[in-house]
Motif scaffolding. Structure first.
Motif, PDB file in Angstrom:
ATOM      1  N   THR A  55      -3.999   3.091  -0.761  1.00 28.15           N
ATOM      2  CA  THR A  55      -3.126   4.238  -0.460  1.00 28.15           C
ATOM      3  C   THR A  55      -3.434   4.851   0.902  1.00 28.15           C
ATOM      4  O   THR A  55      -2.823   5.830   1.293  1.00 28.15           O
ATOM      5  CB  THR A  55      -3.338   5.322  -1.542  1.00 28.15           C
ATOM      6  OG1 THR A  55      -4.753   5.630  -1.576  1.00 28.15           O
ATOM      7  CG2 THR A  55      -2.893   4.816  -2.904  1.00 28.15           C
ATOM      8  N   GLU A  56      -4.418   4.279   1.608  1.00 27.35           N
ATOM      9  CA  GLU A  56      -4.811   4.839   2.914  1.00 27.35           C
ATOM     10  C   GLU A  56      -4.089   4.132   4.052  1.00 27.35           C
ATOM     11  O   GLU A  56      -3.510   3.058   3.873  1.00 27.35           O
ATOM     12  CB  GLU A  56      -6.342   4.704   3.066  1.00 27.35           C
ATOM     13  CG  GLU A  56      -7.116   5.538   2.035  1.00 27.35           C
ATOM     14  CD  GLU A  56      -8.612   5.209   2.027  1.00 27.35           C
ATOM     15  OE1 GLU A  56      -9.371   5.926   1.335  1.00 27.35           O
ATOM     16  OE2 GLU A  56      -9.014   4.223   2.688  1.00 27.35           O
ATOM     17  N   GLU A  57      -4.148   4.749   5.224  1.00 27.60           N
ATOM     18  CA  GLU A  57      -3.578   4.126   6.426  1.00 27.60           C
ATOM     19  C   GLU A  57      -4.339   2.823   6.727  1.00 27.60           C
ATOM     20  O   GLU A  57      -5.551   2.742   6.502  1.00 27.60           O
ATOM     21  CB  GLU A  57      -3.691   5.072   7.631  1.00 27.60           C
ATOM     22  CG  GLU A  57      -2.638   6.195   7.595  1.00 27.60           C
ATOM     23  CD  GLU A  57      -1.231   5.652   7.379  1.00 27.60           C
ATOM     24  OE1 GLU A  57      -0.606   6.033   6.358  1.00 27.60           O
ATOM     25  OE2 GLU A  57      -0.774   4.790   8.176  1.00 27.60           O
ATOM     26  N   LYS A  58      -3.619   1.802   7.219  1.00 26.03           N
ATOM     27  CA  LYS A  58      -4.264   0.502   7.473  1.00 26.03           C
ATOM     28  C   LYS A  58      -3.962   0.024   8.878  1.00 26.03           C
ATOM     29  O   LYS A  58      -2.871   0.249   9.405  1.00 26.03           O
ATOM     30  CB  LYS A  58      -3.730  -0.532   6.495  1.00 26.03           C
ATOM     31  CG  LYS A  58      -3.895  -0.144   5.031  1.00 26.03           C
ATOM     32  CD  LYS A  58      -3.123  -1.077   4.114  1.00 26.03           C
ATOM     33  CE  LYS A  58      -3.229  -0.580   2.687  1.00 26.03           C
ATOM     34  NZ  LYS A  58      -2.389   0.605   2.445  1.00 26.03           N
ATOM     35  N   ARG A  59      -4.962  -0.672   9.466  1.00 22.76           N
ATOM     36  CA  ARG A  59      -4.701  -1.395  10.719  1.00 22.76           C
ATOM     37  C   ARG A  59      -4.347  -2.826  10.335  1.00 22.76           C
ATOM     38  O   ARG A  59      -5.183  -3.526   9.753  1.00 22.76           O
ATOM     39  CB  ARG A  59      -5.941  -1.372  11.609  1.00 22.76           C
ATOM     40  CG  ARG A  59      -5.882  -0.270  12.664  1.00 22.76           C
ATOM     41  CD  ARG A  59      -7.014  -0.278  13.669  1.00 22.76           C
ATOM     42  NE  ARG A  59      -8.324  -0.257  13.077  1.00 22.76           N
ATOM     43  CZ  ARG A  59      -9.182  -1.285  13.140  1.00 22.76           C
ATOM     44  NH1 ARG A  59      -8.800  -2.418  13.751  1.00 22.76           N
ATOM     45  NH2 ARG A  59     -10.372  -1.217  12.575  1.00 22.76           N
ATOM     46  N   THR A  71      -5.965  -7.221   7.183  1.00 19.47           N
ATOM     47  CA  THR A  71      -6.357  -5.850   7.509  1.00 19.47           C
ATOM     48  C   THR A  71      -7.875  -5.764   7.642  1.00 19.47           C
ATOM     49  O   THR A  71      -8.593  -6.711   7.264  1.00 19.47           O
ATOM     50  CB  THR A  71      -5.932  -4.880   6.382  1.00 19.47           C
ATOM     51  OG1 THR A  71      -6.777  -5.134   5.228  1.00 19.47           O
ATOM     52  CG2 THR A  71      -4.475  -5.087   6.011  1.00 19.47           C
ATOM     53  N   HIS A 127       1.854  -3.050   1.762  1.00 22.38           N
ATOM     54  CA  HIS A 127       3.048  -2.301   1.310  1.00 22.38           C
ATOM     55  C   HIS A 127       2.793  -1.438   0.085  1.00 22.38           C
ATOM     56  O   HIS A 127       3.731  -0.856  -0.463  1.00 22.38           O
ATOM     57  CB  HIS A 127       4.193  -3.286   1.038  1.00 22.38           C
ATOM     58  CG  HIS A 127       4.754  -3.919   2.282  1.00 22.38           C
ATOM     59  ND1 HIS A 127       5.769  -3.344   3.023  1.00 22.38           N
ATOM     60  CD2 HIS A 127       4.399  -5.037   2.960  1.00 22.38           C
ATOM     61  CE1 HIS A 127       6.032  -4.092   4.066  1.00 22.38           C
ATOM     62  NE2 HIS A 127       5.210  -5.125   4.065  1.00 22.38           N
ATOM     63  N   ARG A 128       1.530  -1.430  -0.379  1.00 21.07           N
ATOM     64  CA  ARG A 128       1.150  -0.656  -1.580  1.00 21.07           C
ATOM     65  C   ARG A 128       1.888  -1.157  -2.826  1.00 21.07           C
ATOM     66  O   ARG A 128       2.186  -0.394  -3.744  1.00 21.07           O
ATOM     67  CB  ARG A 128       1.418   0.854  -1.356  1.00 21.07           C
ATOM     68  CG  ARG A 128       0.695   1.359  -0.123  1.00 21.07           C
ATOM     69  CD  ARG A 128       0.879   2.842   0.116  1.00 21.07           C
ATOM     70  NE  ARG A 128       0.247   3.226   1.386  1.00 21.07           N
ATOM     71  CZ  ARG A 128       0.170   4.484   1.818  1.00 21.07           C
ATOM     72  NH1 ARG A 128       0.676   5.449   1.080  1.00 21.07           N
ATOM     73  NH2 ARG A 128      -0.427   4.756   2.972  1.00 21.07           N
TER      74      ARG A 128
END
Ligand code: LIP
Ligand code: MG
Ligand code: MG
Length: 303
Positions: A55-59, A71, A127-128
Motif C-alpha cells: 500500500t506504500e509508494e513504490k519506485r 521494485t 497495482h495493489r
C-alpha cells in the motif's frame, strides 16, 4: 571445489562420483526438514514485508520489457531471504529472480540449491492487486525436494515436500480428476513479451482451447498462485510460455504432491529451465492441452 562439486561442511557425500549428493542412511533422519522449516519462517517474514509495502509508494523499474516490472521491494526481499539462508547453510547454492536479472548465472547443479522468487506477481504488487506471493523452492541432485509459497495478502501458506504431501495451511491439497479440455477451468499467464507475433500466438492458444469448449480461462497475474490453485483443485490446469524456474520450482513440488502432473509443453518431461510448462490434475488433460499449443519461444533460464 570444482563447479558442480559441493561439500556438506562436516558431512561429506558418501560414495557416488563425488558430485552426487548421498547421505549415509541415518535412522529417522530427515535431511531437509530443517531447510523446509526455515523456508516457511522466511516466507512468512518476507511476506509481511511485501504486504506492508503493497500500500506504500513504490519506485518501479522495468527489466526485459515495458511490462516486466521490478521494485526495490523485490530486491530487498530477495536479499533478506538469501542472506538469511546463506548464513545458515553456507555450502548451499542460490538461484534468485533478481540476482539472475542482475547477471548471476542461473545454473542448477547437484548441490542443495534454493530457487527463489521474492515477489511473484510484481505487476499485481505495483497495482495493489491482491494475488502476490513469495516463492521458495529447494532442489538437491537436480531433484526438487520441497516448495513453499506464501500468499502475502490472504495469508495462505502453500507447502509441498517430496513424499510428504501438499498443504494449504493445515489442509491437505488434492487436484481435480478432470481429463477433458471441454469441462476444464484453465489458468494461464501472459508473459512479458508484447510483440505482435507473440500476442498472436498467445491469443491463438487461448482461442484454440476456447473452441474446445473449455469452461473458462483465467489470468490472475501470479504463476505460482495460479499453480497453487491447480494443486488445491480450484482449477483443472495451467499452461504458460514465459515463466521461469523460480516461478516453477516450488509450485511443481506442490502440484505433484497434490497428485497432479507437471510437464513440458511438448508433452515430454518438465524442463525446469525451459520457460514453459503445462500442469494439470491428470496426465490426460495435460497432454490434451500440450498437443493444442503453438510454441512461443522465450529461450532458457540457463543460457
Ligand atoms: O516477475 P514476477 O512477478 O515474479 O512473475 C511473473 C509471473 O508470475 C507471470 O507468470 C509472468 O507472466 C510474468 O511475466 C512474471 O514473470
Ligand atoms: Mg518475481
Ligand atoms: Mg514470478
Amino acid at each position: 571445489m570444482k563447479p558442480g562439486e559441493c561439500s556438506l561442511g562436516n558431512r561429506l557425500p558418501v560414495g557416488g562420483n563425488g558430485n552426487k549428493f548421498e547421505f549415509p542412511p541415518q535412522q529417522g533422519e530427515d535431511p531437509w526438514k530443517e531447510c523446509m522449516d526455515t523456508a516457511v519462517q522466511l516466507a512468512l517474514r518476507a511476506g509481511q514485508v511485501v504486504k506492508k509495502a503493497l500500500t506504500e509508494e513504490k519506485r518501479v523499474s522495468t527489466k526485459t520489457s515495458a511490462v516486466d516490472l521490478v521494485t526495490e521491494t523485490d530486491h530487498l526481499v530477495e536479499d533478506l531471504i538469501i542472506s538469511a539462508l546463506r548464513e545458515k547453510f553456507p555450502s548451499h547454492r542460490f538461484i534468485g529472480e533478481e540476482s539472475t536479472s542482475a547477471g548471476s548465472k542461473c545454473v542448477l547443479t547437484d548441490c542443495p540449491t534454493w530457487i527463489i522468487d521474492p515477489i511473484d506477481g510484481t505487476c499485481n504488487f505495483v497495482h495493489r492487486f491482491p494475488p502476490v506471493a513469495v516463492s521458495i523452492g529447494f532442489a538437491v541432485n537436480r531433484e526438487l525436494e520441497f516448495g513453499v509459497i506464501y500468499h502475502c495478502t490472504n495469508g495462505n501458506m502453500y507447502t509441498g515436500r517430496k513424499g510428504h504431501g501438499a498443504f494449504c495451511n493445515k489442509e491437505r491439497l488434492r487436484v481435480t480428476q478432470e481429463k477433458a479440455i471441454r469441462n476444464a477451468l484453465i489458468l494461464t499467464e501472459i508473459g512479458p513479451k508484447r510483440d505482435p507475433e507473440t500476442l498472436k500466438l498467445f491469443l491463438g492458444n487461448m482461442e484454440k482451447l476456447l473452441t474446445f469448449q473449455a469452461h473458462g480461462i483465467r489470468v490472475i497475474g501470479s504463476a505460482t498462485l495460479a499453480l497453487c490453485l491447480v494443486a488445491s483443485g480450484a482449477a483443472d490446469a495451467y499452461y504458460q510460455y514465459g515463466l521461469h524456474c523460480w516461478d516453477l520450482a516450488a509450485a511443481t513440488v506442490i502440484i505433484r504432491e497434490a497428485g497432479g502432473t507437471v510437464i513440458d509443453t511438448s508433452g515430454g518431461p518438465l524442463d525446469l529451465m525451459s520457460c514453459r510448462v503445462v500442469a494439470a490434475g491428470t496426465m490426460e488433460l495435460a497432454q490434451s492441452i500440450a498437443q493444442e499449443l503453438q510454441t512461443i519461444d522465450y529461450g532458457r533460464d540457463d543460457n
